[in-house]
Design an enzyme around this catalytic site. Structure first.
Site, mmCIF file in Angstrom:
data_model
loop_
_atom_site.group_PDB
_atom_site.id
_atom_site.type_symbol
_atom_site.label_atom_id
_atom_site.label_comp_id
_atom_site.label_asym_id
_atom_site.label_seq_id
_atom_site.Cartn_x
_atom_site.Cartn_y
_atom_site.Cartn_z
ATOM 1 N N ASP A 1 0.864 -1.170 0.000
ATOM 2 C CA ASP A 1 0.000 0.000 0.000
ATOM 3 C C ASP A 1 0.908 1.230 0.000
ATOM 4 O O ASP A 1 2.100 1.129 0.311
ATOM 5 C CB ASP A 1 -0.878 -0.035 1.252
ATOM 6 C CG ASP A 1 -1.748 1.199 1.381
ATOM 7 O OD1 ASP A 1 -2.337 1.615 0.382
ATOM 8 O OD2 ASP A 1 -1.815 1.747 2.491
ATOM 9 N N ASP B 1 -1.505 -0.914 6.065
ATOM 10 C CA ASP B 1 -1.723 -0.437 7.427
ATOM 11 C C ASP B 1 -3.162 -0.044 7.719
ATOM 12 O O ASP B 1 -3.539 0.129 8.867
ATOM 13 C CB ASP B 1 -0.827 0.771 7.716
ATOM 14 C CG ASP B 1 -1.353 2.030 7.045
ATOM 15 O OD1 ASP B 1 -1.755 1.943 5.874
ATOM 16 O OD2 ASP B 1 -1.372 3.085 7.701
ATOM 17 N N ASP C 1 -7.085 -2.373 4.008
ATOM 18 C CA ASP C 1 -6.094 -3.360 3.577
ATOM 19 C C ASP C 1 -6.362 -4.741 4.162
ATOM 20 O O ASP C 1 -5.716 -5.717 3.762
ATOM 21 C CB ASP C 1 -4.687 -2.918 3.985
ATOM 22 C CG ASP C 1 -4.242 -1.666 3.249
ATOM 23 O OD1 ASP C 1 -4.609 -1.523 2.065
ATOM 24 O OD2 ASP C 1 -3.536 -0.834 3.853
#
Length: 655
Positions: A355, A549, A553
């Site tokens: 990410d 995080d 996700d």
């Protein structure tokens, strides 16, 4: 001697399963904490009596030290180290566990007494006992390294009740209570800082010793140490749900999740032990029918040597201890593996998907540039900040945080309106001010410099009294170690790096280019990220680690071969579903986790090859009468000690 059963249970975490009889649940807490001299006393007594016996046998032969006197002497030397093992063997019989290490050692040494090899019987059991003490020391060292690193929870909390501060147990503190933490004290529970500011040592949680400054309203976590002044926090989580409690629970649970290699070794031991027992029996009986000069005592001795060699200690202990050491080494580096099985998977990872926001970037919007067409840029900023101070949007907060509102702004504000997806409108000090994107300007018919449309970062356009005044660019800063982290991945054999983000594609592509990430995709919803990872998984050669995080996700963390959560600032959902948690929020720890996993796997393989190789060679020597009990001791105890030394060295290794 009795300590061996408990220590092996800890290392193997076998609960009620008895892979080779190497575990028992008879050891209690009091015995475990007994003084050192008590632990070593049986071995010292046996060694002293054995030495006296050997000296008398070889240098001071006499009629007095012969026959029953000599037998009785060696029996007394045998009992301190042999009794606990024989007792464990008999206990195994009661639960129908006949083929275990204790049975092998008991039969081998009692058989040696039967054929008159008294000193060798005592020596074998003595060296076996010393090996067990050595194993105990190694396992305790690995366990202490983890416990010392993490178990820093304070026993008390100072809580405000009825206008007075009381010292209570952290378990009796509730959400919403106010705690006082003096300088030098540990924070007992998670909460938000009520005081203006505070400086904290976060090493217990992150592994990093650099002090961290937290401002009013910021999150303070259990385990942090207050450094410079008395502070107050408002409790947000109860004791059992605190960050440190969860970390400890993760580490404790990690040792119960077995790697495939570890499970395979335990299954192997269950089959291997009875096979060698019957082979030893066959080695004693079958030669009677095929050897012309058959001597029972000679073939029994060979069988007894064969039994001593065959003990699978080196495998059953050193393999799980290798994984245990890997988990400890990772914890020391601020990385939590939730199980030994994830060490195995991480060692094979060749594709890392990440990410962007909060993983490779700070996750905090900051003002990058201010461009004003007004004569006085100061006035433009004051108008913009005054207006944005009435919004909770992350972009608005970034602008406000850039400017000290309390001390520098004194402008009256009226008719403030926030238009979702557009920006803010209001009257500041008698001037109509707009602060937002180009859609806001189009809505109000305000002309602006269209050259700003090509700017990649988020742009906040400002107008005063219907005239374009300038713009402010807002960007999420890239973490200091992100570029180095990506380069380190390539050096560690990662063949593909991918960035997936919900941010604008142009921003995602720019960040990817800066970090040398090969593939990047923006404007993604959670389901889009899942689709990308599923596409990568369709290539069976890809072993995928996803690093994220945010709560968005969580689905893709669960889908990947190994999910890695940035734990310091990450969401609870991401941390719960992840297989590995990086406490420091540093992308560079991804490569550290890979190196630790590969080092652990290398050590485990070394132990398996070494232990099996030596045992096969000495087993053959024993079967052909070449090896004596002394070689058997090396093949069992010596190999175990060397394998354990190899396992615990990972705890000292620098990553």
């Amino acid at each position: 001697m009795k300590q061996m059963a408990n220590i092996k249970e800890t290392a193997v975490s076998c609960k009620d399963e008895h892979a080779c009889g190497c575990c028992s649940h008879s050891q209690n807490e009091k015995e475990e904490n007994s003084p050192a001299w008590r632990t070593y006393l049986p071995a010292i007594i046996s060694l002293s009596l054995l030495m006296v016996g050997l000296i008398t046998d070889h240098f001071f032969r006499s009629d007095l030290f012969n026959g029953y006197v000599r037998l009785l002497w060696y029996i007394v030397a045998y009992i301190p180290v042999g009794y606990p093992v024989v007792k464990e063997a008999l206990t195994g019989f009661k639960r129908s566990d006949f083929f275990n290490e204790f049975t092998l050692m008991s039969v081998a040494t009692l058989g040696a007494f039967f054929i008159g090899e008294y000193p060798e019987a005592v020596a074998v059991m003595l060296f076996y006992s010393v090996g067990e003490l050595f194993q105990e020391s190694a396992v305790n060292k690995a366990r202490r390294n983890i416990k010392t690193l993490l178990d820093v929870r304070p026993d008390t909390a100072t809580v405000l009740r009825n206008g007075k501060y009381e010292v209570v147990s952290p378990e009796t503190v509730y959400i919403g209570d106010t705690l006082q933490i003096k300088a030098g004290e540990k924070v007992p529970l998670d909460g938000k800082l009520v005081s203006a500011t505070g400086s904290f040592n976060t090493s217990a949680l992150t592994g990093e010793s650099v002090p961290r400054t937290i401002d009013n309203g910021g999150q303070v976590l259990a385990g942090m140490i207050n450094l410079d002044r008395v502070i107050e926090i408002e409790v947000e989580k109860v004791y059992a749900d605190s960050s440190l409690s969860r970390i400890l629970e993760m580490v404790q649970n990690a040792t119960s999740r077995k790697a495939k290699t570890e499970l395979l070794i335990r299954k192997f031991a269950r089959i291997y032990t009875p096979i060698v027992f019957f082979l030893a029996l066959a080695l004693t009986v079958i030669p009677y029918f095929i050897v012309s000069d058959y001597i029972f005592s000679d073939w029994l001795y060979r069988a007894l040597v064969f039994l001593v060699i065959s003990c699978p200690c080196a495998l059953v202990i050193s393999v799980p201890l290798g994984y245990f050491g890997g988990i400890g080494a990772a914890s020391r580096n601020g990385i939590l593996f939730k199980g030994a099985n994830y060490l195995d998977i991480m060692a094979k990872v060749n594709t890392v998907v990440m990410d962007k926001t909060g993983t490779l970037t700070e996750g905090v919007f900051k003002v990058r540039d201010i461009v004003s067409v007004m004569p006085d840029q100061q006035h433009m900023m004051e108008y913009a900040v005054s207006l944005e101070s009435h919004s909770n949007h992350p972009v608005a907060k970034a602008i406000v945080n850039y400017y000290d509102v309390d001390t520098k702004l004194h402008h009256p504000i009226e008719d403030v309106k926030e238009i979702a997806g557009h920006g803010m409108v209001g009257v500041v000090d008698g001037h109509k001010v707009l602060a937002g994107n180009r859609k806001l300007f189009d809505l109000y018919g305000v002309e602006y410099d269209h050259s700003v449309d090509i700017i990649t970062e988020t742009v906040v356009l400002i107008s005063v009294d219907g005239k374009y005044a300038g713009y402010i660019t807002i960007a999420d800063a890239i973490k200091q170690d992100s570029f180095g982290a990506v380069q380190e991945m390539y050096r560690n054999g990662i063949r593909k790096t991918v960035m997936l983000s919900g941010d604008k594609s142009s921003i995602v592509r720019k960040v990817a280019d800066e970090l040398d990430i090969r593939e990047a995709y923006g404007d993604l919803l959670p389901q889009d990220k899942v689709a990308h990872v599923e596409d990568l998984k369709s290539d069976k050669s890809n072993v995928i680690a996803f690093v994220g995080d945010g709560i968005n996700d969580a689905p893709v963390l669960a889908l990947s071969d190994v999910g890695i959560a940035m734990g310091g600032l990450g969401s609870d959902a991401a941390i719960e579903v992840a297989d590995v948690v990086i406490q420091t929020d540093q992308p560079s720890k991804i490569s550290t986790a890979i190196r630790i996993a590969r080092a652990t796997r290398s050590i485990v393989i070394q132990n398996i090859v070494f232990a099996l190789g030596v045992k096969v060679i000495v087993l053959l020597m024993g079967a052909f009468g070449v090896a004596t009990m002394w070689e058997a001791v090396f093949a069992d105890v010596g190999v175990s000690m060397l394998a354990i030394l190899n396992s615990v060295r990972i705890l000292r290794k620098k990553f």
